[in-house]
Design an enzyme around this catalytic site. Structure first.
Site, mmCIF file in Angstrom:
data_model
loop_
_atom_site.group_PDB
_atom_site.id
_atom_site.type_symbol
_atom_site.label_atom_id
_atom_site.label_comp_id
_atom_site.label_asym_id
_atom_site.label_seq_id
_atom_site.Cartn_x
_atom_site.Cartn_y
_atom_site.Cartn_z
ATOM 1 N N HIS A 128 0.692 -0.673 0.030
ATOM 2 C CA HIS A 128 -0.123 -0.418 0.367
ATOM 3 C C HIS A 128 0.828 1.180 -0.107
ATOM 4 O O HIS A 128 2.368 0.951 0.415
ATOM 5 C CB HIS A 128 -0.422 0.302 1.194
ATOM 6 C CG HIS A 128 -0.673 0.498 2.565
ATOM 7 N ND1 HIS A 128 -0.929 0.999 3.380
ATOM 8 C CD2 HIS A 128 0.919 0.565 2.998
ATOM 9 C CE1 HIS A 128 -0.234 1.332 4.751
ATOM 10 N NE2 HIS A 128 1.133 0.980 4.165
ATOM 11 N N HIS A 172 4.974 0.016 -0.257
ATOM 12 C CA HIS A 172 5.798 -1.207 0.249
ATOM 13 C C HIS A 172 4.660 -1.601 1.176
ATOM 14 O O HIS A 172 3.693 -1.758 0.619
ATOM 15 C CB HIS A 172 6.304 0.260 1.803
ATOM 16 C CG HIS A 172 5.453 1.114 2.613
ATOM 17 N ND1 HIS A 172 4.876 1.840 2.480
ATOM 18 C CD2 HIS A 172 4.991 0.564 3.686
ATOM 19 C CE1 HIS A 172 3.858 2.318 3.107
ATOM 20 N NE2 HIS A 172 4.075 1.518 4.052
ATOM 21 N N ASP A 226 -5.366 -10.279 0.085
ATOM 22 C CA ASP A 226 -3.928 -10.644 -0.151
ATOM 23 C C ASP A 226 -2.593 -10.504 -0.974
ATOM 24 O O ASP A 226 -3.242 -11.090 -1.729
ATOM 25 C CB ASP A 226 -4.290 -12.988 0.457
ATOM 26 C CG ASP A 226 -2.957 -12.858 0.633
ATOM 27 O OD1 ASP A 226 -1.748 -12.503 1.685
ATOM 28 O OD2 ASP A 226 -2.851 -14.025 0.288
ATOM 29 N N HIS A 227 -1.567 -11.005 -1.104
ATOM 30 C CA HIS A 227 -1.157 -10.832 -1.984
ATOM 31 C C HIS A 227 -1.936 -9.632 -3.306
ATOM 32 O O HIS A 227 -0.791 -9.777 -4.446
ATOM 33 C CB HIS A 227 -0.585 -11.923 -2.753
ATOM 34 C CG HIS A 227 1.092 -12.429 -2.141
ATOM 35 N ND1 HIS A 227 0.354 -13.468 -0.803
ATOM 36 C CD2 HIS A 227 1.599 -13.081 -1.879
ATOM 37 C CE1 HIS A 227 1.582 -13.822 -0.617
ATOM 38 N NE2 HIS A 227 1.724 -13.611 -0.911
ATOM 39 N N CYS A 229 5.545 6.351 4.512
ATOM 40 C CA CYS A 229 4.026 6.004 3.946
ATOM 41 C C CYS A 229 3.995 6.503 2.690
ATOM 42 O O CYS A 229 3.242 5.828 2.213
ATOM 43 C CB CYS A 229 3.516 5.679 5.075
ATOM 44 S SG CYS A 229 3.568 5.420 6.420
ATOM 45 N N HIS A 248 3.036 -4.733 4.542
ATOM 46 C CA HIS A 248 3.185 -5.650 5.309
ATOM 47 C C HIS A 248 2.668 -6.868 5.763
ATOM 48 O O HIS A 248 1.929 -6.940 4.562
ATOM 49 C CB HIS A 248 1.962 -4.198 6.151
ATOM 50 C CG HIS A 248 1.993 -3.114 6.650
ATOM 51 N ND1 HIS A 248 3.917 -2.909 6.775
ATOM 52 C CD2 HIS A 248 1.486 -1.526 5.697
ATOM 53 C CE1 HIS A 248 3.957 -1.220 7.229
ATOM 54 N NE2 HIS A 248 2.685 -0.561 5.816
#
Lengths: 138, 138, 138, 138, 138, 138
Positions: free
Chosen positions: E17, E42, E82-83, E36, E44
């Site tokens: 994100h 980047h 996800d991913h 950010c 998480h």
């Protein structure tokens, strides 16, 4: 040739067990194994960490695809151990005490033939966060 | 009067259990409870977090001595649950399904009379790191 | 002969310490050790992991009874280190700086004579979750 | 001469990446790398554990000052990797697939010349709590 | 009627994100969001904890079958997040900044209609082990 | 108006302390506080979790910038508590017993005036992973 790297995959299973040596009488079993010998079983959330060491494949950047390793562990270990009674449901422990040490060796022997002989293998098994074992010794 | 503070104490026990409703047939038990219904039991490293809320005693700086709370949990919960088969060895689960929800309520009922009525009590119980429950709801 | 396996036991102690070299003046101590040199001590929740490697006893399935290992650590390490000031209360650190490295070596020297010579021993000590040490190097 | 001890320092960085081999077509990339090949990147909270092994300096009781090691990692690794897109922002991954294995090797090569040649170095990198790697193999 | 209990299920997803307000110029975005806001994203390892509160069903001992809850989260949240790149791949964040706060609210709105109206719902989302959020406030 | 969300930030400090009531004699202090009363202090890796609840700012998607919160905690709490002896070095504990309960209240009183009155504040403090407290009670 690629660099040698170790890769690790963590999986989990929940099982019941009981420590018991059938060659001993009840009194000696209780003295040696304490509450781990109680007759109706207790259980653990086992944490299994599988370590595979080998050369990186330069085309993939992988030593081994972790998805493949995870599926192998799932099909050959978790399928047989998860939500089971190790003493009663898992053939290897019919005549082998299911200590963390012995469970780790049994898992090693299950996985070793399923993984390329160019890769070395080591098992770490947590019975609790404070008690864990490693096999083989390197 | 002292400030209101909540204090928490974490303890652990390892137990076997099986989910089963004797009023249902085998097929329905398996459909509802899946592998948690397997007949020979499985087990968990249960993590119990007991929360006690009340006023700080200005002489000690304590809401409640954590050593006293730990001993109460040990004598009245761990002593009866640790390294046991919940279904077979713990009277409360003879006719009560040992789900995490029901175990938390049973622990609450065991501890509630042992702790001062000036203190409120809540139980958090982890069956696995990813499945946990809390009782009562506040 | 049994297979070689490593077994690990984790224990905890909470202690105060201060890093200081009495051969240096205050300015050099502060420059080298920073806030770890502050005069009134600070402290840590130390996490100690003791690794023992040896052959499985085929009668028990154990390399070493973890209860026995836990009791040895408790009687000979925790009894002397837990809730203590390492610099002031523990004889070994009267003239030895209580860095994590030195604490690990001291613990190794305490435990080594207490464990069978057929077993090898390694100490891992966490000063914080982000700083830890291992001795001896294998 | 001082005793040989290993010291570890844990640091963190959050980065985006995507697994992709430009020598392959889209179909093969997707077949080999699965959802890790999705075109718009995904990311991880990487956990980096740096292990340094060497003799204790008897004056300090340190193998290496963990503050110095932490600053080296921060200045040379985190500064370049944290909150970045590894494929696009980090030169080493322009033509190298940013698998955990390759990231660990790149970090080793960055840090190796910055640390005394009397000390040995090993990198452990967690991509997730369940997938991690170690380089070099010892 | 059954007792009121809260049950929790933890799941994980890894996503990229970037924080950015398109109504602001680059300078203000950088000043407010710092690293950010870096343009290439980047990522998480997000940890999602879903809390469901309601009455225990006396036939099952469950507030809600955790397998059903896990499948709902998997099908409706993980499948979409996800991913993925939250800004580019998830419709809800086309015009909504993907802060942890907003991601938690979006997940709540996805799951709320899928869960019985007799049960209340709360989302906890960890962006890192040290930064997390909860919605709604109770 | 934005939705109400709680945000949490975790920080750490390492400190020495000792529990002692100067109004009591040595015998009573030892009886009540046990080894926590030992004269030369012991210590902990305290884990501090600060919870802030308020409306999301629709321009940022933040309840509060976690970097600002982290800096406030660092400047006003860690600066004064980290690597210190709480009894000797922190003015608030000259005449207040540094139990976890009292440390949490002191931290609340330090931070409350520094955070917008539109935001509510709660402190969670871990003295060890198994003993922790929360203030105020909500």
């Amino acid at each position: 040739m690629g660099e040698l790297v170790s890769v690790y995959r963590e999986e989990h299973f929940n099982a019941a067990h009981r420590l018991h040596n059938p060659a001993w009488d009840a009194e000696k079993n209780e003295r040696v194994f304490g509450k781990c010998n109680l007759p109706n079983y207790h259980g653990h959330n086992y944490v299994l960490v599988v370590k595979v060491t080998g050369e990186i494949n330069p085309e993939t950047g992988y030593v081994m695809d972790m998805k493949v390793l995870s599926d192998l562990i799932s099909d050959h270990v978790l399928q047989r151990f998860d939500h089971k009674n190790l003493n009663q449901d898992v053939a290897e422990f019919r005549s082998l005490n299911p200590t963390a040490e012995n469970i780790a060796i049994v898992i090693f022997r299950i996985l070793r033939p399923l993984i390329s002989e160019h890769l070395s293998l080591q098992i770490r098994l947590y019975e609790t966060p404070r008690n864990f074992v490693e096999f083989p010794v390197v």
